[in-house]
Design an enzyme around this catalytic site. Structure first.
Site, short mmCIF file in Angstrom:
data_model
loop_
_atom_site.label_atom_id
_atom_site.label_comp_id
_atom_site.label_asym_id
_atom_site.label_seq_id
_atom_site.Cartn_x
_atom_site.Cartn_y
_atom_site.Cartn_z
CB SER A 257 -0.82 0.04 1.26
OG SER A 257 0.05 0.05 2.27
CE LYS A 258 -2.10 6.49 -2.60
NZ LYS A 258 -2.93 6.62 -3.53
#
Ligand code: GLU
Length: 489
Positions: A257-258
């Site tokens: 995830s970012k």
């Protein structure tokens, strides 16, 4: 037909709703490698059925990112192909037509439920702690009822009529048999009330029409596959072979995830990861080359590809490892090629400097950087005199007076060096250390800081050769004055 005699056709099917995702690139790499290994085709299909979130910029960025990484597709929106168009928004009629086919076969039904009713149903399910699923309200509407609703132009969706009993399963190429009770499969919406398809319908129709032999996708799609299998069955089509690849994970094992890892492919490009290194790294996440080999080229992977070497445990995206690997690739790249890359992107603001000088600098810096974007920061002192504190010049256990005298002595000694080149420079400094009867370190430290303005730099004498005699003496003069100001008379 068995897998063996099926002509291999694979696709990557990104949704253009954001920057190109490194997880997509990872799947795309396996598509590409498998297609090349098997002498098949690799298509890029843009799944832009989410009209609100899809953008042309994202599509462009995805293509740019994949091109940069070297995932050359054979068919796609930009280059066409036998199954064009390759953008789902241009294929709406096909999906509507196929939804009608399913309605006629009784494998799907129209659902007239208003959003408010569905919201109420969902709320009740949540309160009861049940998992969400359509309650089948419109599953068995009579013909007349349907006709009446259609006549009054009531909006409707088309839902998949999942059989009541039994199981739906498939054989995953790397995971083996997967099977789900039909009771757990939702009557999925296939066509939305605006006439646009959902992912499931469009994906299945396109994979069939585009003659995709192997659907390779991330493990997060596994729960969709039984729905797809039901759809293939309802159409009377043979399903492709499914491969669900292990998901890339953050260090804490959650899906990449970012927040925890940069996920945009463009970021990796901006940072100066080499496409070949990133491909190697992504390949290693999901596949093993055997013999514990970590560094291998995409060509080698294509040559040796087999599905039984897919790793099914969640690979952790380890940035440090990627940095290390990129460093290895940077060091293995011929300096002129590396310079070309640095100038092309460009990773430097120094594009107007003489190419020979840049090449000499690249030769030195290539041993020390892991990302090309570090080039300017690491080489700035070649082009500008940087500011530093006079204390930096003073070697350990010495004082300012000693340092000033040493710098003066260095200056004089360098004046006698005839050829301004690495070896004679090094020789002269060794001689000087002997003459002054001091440790080389005590000499080299002030010299290094004086000429590079830093305590840590590229190799000293090579650097001095590049800087040239005049610049080095200027810098030595500045250093001597700086440290001289510290000396109390
Ligand atoms: N559009 C889906 C995605 O964004 C495609 C998944 C699949 O390959 O079926 O990844």
């Amino acid at each position: 037909m068995t897998d063996r005699d099926r002509h291999v056709r694979v696709r990557i099917a990104p949704s253009p709703t954001g920057p190109p995702h490194v997880g997509n690139a990872y799947i795309g790499l396996f598509d590409f490698v498998f297609a090349r290994h098997a002498g098949g085709e690799f298509a890029l299909r843009i799944e832009d059925t989410d009209r609100e979130r899809s953008t042309a910029e994202s599509e462009q960025a995805i293509m740019e990112g994949f091109k940069w990484l070297g995932l050359d597709w054979d068919e796609g929106p930009d280059c066409g192909g036998p199954h064009a168009p390759y953008r789902q928004s241009e294929r709406s009629d096909l999906y509507a037509e196929h939804a009608r086919m399913l309605l006629e076969k009784g494998a799907a039904y129209r659902c007239f439920c208003a959003p408010e009713r569905l919201a109420r149903m969902r709320k009740a399910q949540r309160e009861e702690g049940e998992s969400f699923g359509y309650d089948g309200h419109c599953r068995d509407l009579g013909e007349e009822e349907i006709a009446a609703k259609l006549a009054e132009k009531a909006p409707f969706t088309v839902r998949l009529k999942v059989p009541e009993g039994g199981q739906t399963g498939f054989t995953d190429l790397v995971r083996g048999d997967v099977s789900v009770p039909n009771a757990e499969i939702d009557d999925q919406i296939l066509l939305k009330s605006d006439g646009f398809p959902t992912y499931h319908l469009a994906n299945v129709v396109d994979d069939h029409l585009m003659e995709i032999s192997h659907v390779i996708r991330a493990e997060e799609w596994i729960s969709s596959t039984p729905k797809h299998v039901l759809l293939y069955g309802a159409f009377g089509w043979e399903a492709p072979t499914f491969v669900h690849m292990p998901l890339l994970r953050n260090k804490d094992k959650t899906k990449i995830s970012k927040r925890k890892n940069p996920t945009s492919l463009l970021w990796y490009r901006e940072q100066g990861f080499l496409p070949a290194a990133l491909r190697n790294f992504l390949a290693l996440m999901g596949w093993s080359m055997g013999e514990d080999r970590e560094i291998f080229s995409t060509e080698e992977m294509i040559h040796g590809f087999t599905w039984d070497r897919i790793k099914t445990s969640g690979p952790v995206f380890d940035m440090q490892k990627l940095e290390w690997m990129n460093g290895e690739y940077i060091r293995a790249t011929p300096p002129d090629e590396l310079l070309q890359r640095i100038l092309e992107e460009p990773y430097t603001t120094r594009v107007d400097e003489p190419a020979e000088k840049l090449l000499e600098i690249v030769k030195l810096i290539q041993e020390r950087i892991n990302r090309l974007a570090d080039f300017d920061e690491q080489t700035n002192f070649f082009f500008e005199r940087e500011d530093y504190d006079a204390e930096e010049l003073i070697p350990r256990k010495q004082d300012a007076a000693f340092t000033r005298d040493v710098l003066d002595a260095i200056g004089r000694k360098l004046g006698s060096v005839e050829e301004w080149a690495t070896e004679p420079l090094e020789l002269a400094m060794r001689e000087l250390a002997d003459e002054l009867d001091c440790k080389r370190g005590a000499l080299y430290m002030p010299l290094r800081v004086a000429v590079t303005c830093r305590r840590v730099s590229t190799p000293l004498f090579e650097t001095m050769e590049i800087l040239g005699r005049d610049e080095c003496s200027e810098r030595l003069g500045i250093a001597a004055r700086k440290v001289g100001a510290l000396v109390e008379d």
